[in-house]
Design an enzyme around this catalytic site. Structure first.
Site, PDB file in Angstrom:
ATOM      1  N   TRP A 105       0.822  -1.218   0.000  1.00 49.50           N
ATOM      2  CA  TRP A 105       0.000   0.000   0.000  1.00 49.50           C
ATOM      3  C   TRP A 105       0.855   1.267   0.000  1.00 49.50           C
ATOM      4  O   TRP A 105       0.333   2.364  -0.188  1.00 49.50           O
ATOM      5  CB  TRP A 105      -0.918   0.009   1.223  1.00 49.50           C
ATOM      6  CG  TRP A 105      -1.990  -1.049   1.196  1.00 49.50           C
ATOM      7  CD1 TRP A 105      -2.374  -1.815   0.111  1.00 49.50           C
ATOM      8  CD2 TRP A 105      -2.836  -1.452   2.290  1.00 49.50           C
ATOM      9  NE1 TRP A 105      -3.395  -2.662   0.476  1.00 49.50           N
ATOM     10  CE2 TRP A 105      -3.700  -2.455   1.800  1.00 49.50           C
ATOM     11  CE3 TRP A 105      -2.941  -1.056   3.613  1.00 49.50           C
ATOM     12  CZ2 TRP A 105      -4.660  -3.083   2.604  1.00 49.50           C
ATOM     13  CZ3 TRP A 105      -3.893  -1.672   4.424  1.00 49.50           C
ATOM     14  CH2 TRP A 105      -4.748  -2.670   3.928  1.00 49.50           C
ATOM     15  N   LYS A 106       2.139   1.129   0.257  1.00 53.87           N
ATOM     16  CA  LYS A 106       3.027   2.303   0.359  1.00 53.87           C
ATOM     17  C   LYS A 106       2.419   3.304   1.356  1.00 53.87           C
ATOM     18  O   LYS A 106       1.766   2.896   2.312  1.00 53.87           O
ATOM     19  CB  LYS A 106       3.288   2.901  -1.020  1.00 53.87           C
ATOM     20  CG  LYS A 106       3.786   1.822  -2.004  1.00 53.87           C
ATOM     21  CD  LYS A 106       4.328   2.349  -3.283  1.00 53.87           C
ATOM     22  CE  LYS A 106       4.791   1.187  -4.160  1.00 53.87           C
ATOM     23  NZ  LYS A 106       5.403   1.601  -5.413  1.00 53.87           N
ATOM     24  N   HIS A 133      12.868  -2.237  -0.599  1.00 51.59           N
ATOM     25  CA  HIS A 133      12.088  -1.687  -1.714  1.00 51.59           C
ATOM     26  C   HIS A 133      12.891  -0.574  -2.384  1.00 51.59           C
ATOM     27  O   HIS A 133      13.614   0.171  -1.720  1.00 51.59           O
ATOM     28  CB  HIS A 133      10.743  -1.143  -1.206  1.00 51.59           C
ATOM     29  CG  HIS A 133       9.811  -0.842  -2.343  1.00 51.59           C
ATOM     30  ND1 HIS A 133       9.908   0.322  -3.069  1.00 51.59           N
ATOM     31  CD2 HIS A 133       8.823  -1.562  -2.899  1.00 51.59           C
ATOM     32  CE1 HIS A 133       8.981   0.291  -4.037  1.00 51.59           C
ATOM     33  NE2 HIS A 133       8.310  -0.829  -3.944  1.00 51.59           N
ATOM     34  N   SER A 186       3.826  -1.978 -12.046  1.00 54.29           N
ATOM     35  CA  SER A 186       2.656  -1.750 -12.904  1.00 54.29           C
ATOM     36  C   SER A 186       1.940  -3.047 -13.278  1.00 54.29           C
ATOM     37  O   SER A 186       1.461  -3.195 -14.397  1.00 54.29           O
ATOM     38  CB  SER A 186       3.047  -0.953 -14.160  1.00 54.29           C
ATOM     39  OG  SER A 186       3.568   0.317 -13.791  1.00 54.29           O
ATOM     40  N   GLY A 196       1.552  -2.412  -6.265  1.00 52.55           N
ATOM     41  CA  GLY A 196       1.436  -1.093  -5.659  1.00 52.55           C
ATOM     42  C   GLY A 196       0.063  -0.502  -5.935  1.00 52.55           C
ATOM     43  O   GLY A 196      -0.928  -0.839  -5.275  1.00 52.55           O
ATOM     44  N   GLY A 197      -0.017   0.376  -6.920  1.00 48.91           N
ATOM     45  CA  GLY A 197      -1.248   1.126  -7.192  1.00 48.91           C
ATOM     46  C   GLY A 197      -2.504   0.275  -7.243  1.00 48.91           C
ATOM     47  O   GLY A 197      -3.531   0.631  -6.639  1.00 48.91           O
TER      48      GLY A 197
HETATM   49  P1  13P Z   1       3.085  -0.266  -8.862  1.00 45.78           P
HETATM   50  O1  13P Z   1       2.276  -1.539  -8.932  1.00 45.78           O
HETATM   51  O2  13P Z   1       2.300   0.921  -8.447  1.00 45.78           O
HETATM   52  O3  13P Z   1       3.896  -0.057 -10.107  1.00 45.78           O
HETATM   53  O4  13P Z   1       4.159  -0.486  -7.660  1.00 45.78           O
HETATM   54  C1  13P Z   1       4.905  -1.646  -7.620  1.00 45.78           C
HETATM   55  C2  13P Z   1       5.652  -1.676  -6.342  1.00 45.78           C
HETATM   56  O5  13P Z   1       6.533  -0.871  -6.100  1.00 45.78           O
HETATM   57  C3  13P Z   1       5.270  -2.703  -5.361  1.00 45.78           C
HETATM   58  O6  13P Z   1       6.184  -2.783  -4.317  1.00 45.78           O
END
Ligand code: 13P
Length: 249
Positions: A10-11, A94, A211, A232-233
């Site tokens: 989720w960052k 990361h 992505s 991520g997103g």
């Molecule tokens: P995205 O899926 O947003 O590109 O991010 C990937 C990521 O950094 C997962 O740790």
């Protein structure tokens, strides 16, 4: 056969309210998901995540860990503290930690060791920048990042870990690595580890991150050495995350 793992990172996103809605949505859609599923939450939401995932098959964890266990390290969160919240996983190394916070390979290795010391499963991130790919040193970079961990902890430590190949140029850019590009690096990682310990290499889950979306996940995960994704997103939207989980078999 390695099981597919789809983990959300989720960052620094979400609120108590949005995370509740997100987890409710994911839990409601898990009926037809065969992959292992996990979410890596910001520290301050781990207690909420623990409560909301009690009794569910969804794993969870954190996005970073201190190298030390306790003491004068302002702002850090240690392995024993994470254990208070019951999660299984912790992301280490990361690329955002490496590039934005100056984390070196040796720091990542110490974090990997801290995770293991406290019974947590590290998700070790490796990957090259665009410049590194263009200058043909992708494998050198990934090897160096792996070697730092293997030198400190030994190859056997990878038996209780997950590796995530995340090309930096693909993270948050919409520029996914092609299935062939990703598979090439995943095969390199597995081969490098197999040269040290074939059994560890065979059992190791190697995730792709960068992505990954519902419409490209199936093709990526169907590659021989891609065992899931670090998302991520798309992990912030229940239906998108579930779409990737369903693509995992
Ligand atoms: P995205 O899926 O947003 O590109 O991010 C990937 C990521 O950094 C997962 O740790």
């Amino acid at each position: 056969m390695r099981q597919v793992l789809v983990a959300g990172n989720w960052k620094m996103n979400g609120s108590r309210e949005s995370i509740k809605g997100l987890l409710d949505g994911i839990k409601a859609g898990m009926g037809d998901v065969k992959a292992q599923v996990a979410v890596c939450a910001p520290y301050v939401y781990l207690a909420d995540v623990q409560t909301q995932l009690a009794g569910s098959s969804i794993g969870y964890g954190a996005q970073d860990i201190a190298t030390e266990d306790a003491g004068a390290y302002t702002g850090e969160v240690s392995g024993p503290m994470l254990n208070d919240f019951g999660g299984k996983y912790v992301i280490v190394g990361h690329s955002e930690r490496r590039s934005l916070y100056g984390e070196a390979d040796a720091d990542t290795a110490k974090k990997f060791a801290a995770a293991r010391r406290h019974g947590l499963t590290p998700i070790l991130c490796v990957g090259e920048s665009l410049e590194e790919r263009q200058s043909g040193v992708t494998e050198d970079v990934v090897a160096r990042q792996l070697d730092a961990v293997i030198a400190l902890e030994g190859v056997a430590a990878l038996a209780n870990a997950v590796v995530a190949y995340e090309p930096v140029w693909a993270i948050g850019t919409g520029m996914t690595a092609s299935p062939e590009q990703a598979q090439d690096v995943h095969a390199f990682i597995r081969g490098k580890i197999a040269a040290l310990d074939a059994g560890v290499a065979e059992g190791l889950q190697i995730l792709y991150g960068g992505s990954m979306k519902p419409d490209n996940a199936a093709e990526l995960i169907s590659q021989a050495d891609i065992d899931g994704g670090l998302i991520g997103g798309a992990s912030l939207v229940a239906e998108d995350f579930l779409g990737i989980c369903r693509a995992g078999g």
